[in-house]
Motif scaffolding. Structure first.
Motif, mmCIF file in Angstrom:
data_model
loop_
_atom_site.group_PDB
_atom_site.id
_atom_site.type_symbol
_atom_site.label_atom_id
_atom_site.label_comp_id
_atom_site.label_asym_id
_atom_site.label_seq_id
_atom_site.Cartn_x
_atom_site.Cartn_y
_atom_site.Cartn_z
ATOM 1 N N SER A 134 -0.160 4.158 -0.589
ATOM 2 C CA SER A 134 -0.982 5.351 -0.511
ATOM 3 C C SER A 134 -1.012 5.831 0.998
ATOM 4 C CB SER A 134 -2.403 5.204 -0.879
ATOM 5 O OG SER A 134 -2.972 4.187 -0.105
ATOM 6 N N ARG B 208 -7.404 0.140 -6.576
ATOM 7 C CA ARG B 208 -7.397 0.020 -5.099
ATOM 8 C C ARG B 208 -8.797 -0.271 -4.847
ATOM 9 N NH1 ARG B 208 -3.477 4.453 -4.279
ATOM 10 N NH2 ARG B 208 -1.636 3.214 -4.341
ATOM 11 N N ARG C 299 -4.149 4.143 -9.018
ATOM 12 C CA ARG C 299 -5.127 4.242 -8.042
ATOM 13 C C ARG C 299 -6.700 3.668 -8.203
ATOM 14 N NH1 ARG C 299 -4.306 10.805 -8.348
ATOM 15 N NH2 ARG C 299 -4.374 10.042 -10.499
ATOM 16 N N THR D 41 5.077 5.351 2.975
ATOM 17 C CA THR D 41 6.076 6.256 2.421
ATOM 18 C C THR D 41 7.232 7.082 3.405
ATOM 19 O OG1 THR D 41 4.247 7.858 2.117
ATOM 20 C CG2 THR D 41 4.512 6.648 0.340
ATOM 21 N N ASP E 289 -0.525 5.388 -12.995
ATOM 22 C CA ASP E 289 -1.661 5.487 -12.146
ATOM 23 C C ASP E 289 -2.205 4.226 -11.527
ATOM 24 O OD1 ASP E 289 -3.456 6.536 -10.635
ATOM 25 O OD2 ASP E 289 -4.098 8.255 -12.087
ATOM 26 N N ARG F 108 4.880 13.066 -7.785
ATOM 27 C CA ARG F 108 4.101 11.803 -8.525
ATOM 28 C C ARG F 108 3.187 12.099 -9.243
ATOM 29 N NH1 ARG F 108 1.183 8.950 -3.727
ATOM 30 N NH2 ARG F 108 -0.238 10.914 -4.008
ATOM 31 N N GLU F 109 2.484 13.253 -9.047
ATOM 32 C CA GLU F 109 1.436 13.539 -10.294
ATOM 33 C C GLU F 109 1.974 14.146 -11.531
ATOM 34 O OE1 GLU F 109 -1.931 12.739 -9.962
ATOM 35 O OE2 GLU F 109 -1.310 11.949 -8.195
ATOM 36 N N LYS G 277 3.663 14.164 -3.518
ATOM 37 C CA LYS G 277 2.503 14.200 -4.194
ATOM 38 C C LYS G 277 2.279 14.923 -5.463
ATOM 39 C CE LYS G 277 -0.034 12.699 -0.301
ATOM 40 N NZ LYS G 277 -1.201 12.980 0.555
ATOM 41 N N ASP H 151 0.902 -1.355 0.068
ATOM 42 C CA ASP H 151 0.019 -0.043 -0.082
ATOM 43 C C ASP H 151 0.820 1.160 -0.001
ATOM 44 O OD1 ASP H 151 -2.015 2.073 0.265
ATOM 45 O OD2 ASP H 151 -2.445 1.358 2.264
#
Length: 167
Positions: A89, A167, A164, A94, A162, A151-152, A148, A87
């Motif tokens: 997120s 999940r 996301r 992190t 991506d 990352r974007e 963040k 995970d």
């Protein structure tokens, strides 16, 4: 079944996490394997088979990684077993979870209260410990925000998938 190269990678992760963090090698092996396995979500039985380990060794490693906030367990409707995946997120996964450093600062301050009348030399370690923890508590939210944003940008450039939607 994983390839020899995939098992070697998992073994390298096991040694790294054992050496750097004092974890049982199986914890690092599991983390390494979860980073490369396909499908991304694996059951304890599948992990045990892939890593040629007992289910109890895998369950213990899963428990450790779960406690550290590095994995997530999920269960599909009708299934009787958990599936485990990394995970990325969660702030703990992190390294951006400030509560660890808040707790360290609190502990250092407890020690400082205990040594309130002691000379500064005796208090030096605790003073620096508290100051360093406070520094990290203040800076980590900024670093997390920067990450963040980065990352974007990596996702937008196509350099980072991506995930996301998985999940």
């Amino acid at each position: 079944m994983p390839t020899d190269a995939e098992i070697t990678f998992a073994d390298h992760a096991g040694r790294l996490y054992a050496r750097r963090y004092g974890m049982a090698p199986m914890v690092g092996r599991l983390l390494g394997y979860l980073a490369i396995c396909d499908p991304r979500e694996q059951s304890i039985a599948e992990l045990a088979e892939a890593l040629l380990a007992s289910r109890s060794a895998i369950a213990s490693a899963v428990s450790t990684l779960d406690t550290l906030g590095l994995i997530r367990r999920s269960r599909a409707a009708g299934e009787r077993m958990d599936r485990i995946h990394i995970d990325m997120s969660a702030p703990r996964s992190t390294g951006f979870d400030v509560t660890e450093y808040q707790e360290q600062a609190d502990l250092a301050r407890e020690g400082l209260a205990l040594l309130a009348d002691a000379p500064p030399e005796r208090r030096a370690v605790l003073l620096e410990w508290a100051a360093f923890a406070d520094f990290l508590v203040a800076r980590l939210p900024e670093l997390e925000k920067d990450w963040k944003t980065r990352r974007e940008a990596l996702r937008a450039a196509g350099d980072l998938p991506d995930t996301r939607q998985h999940r």
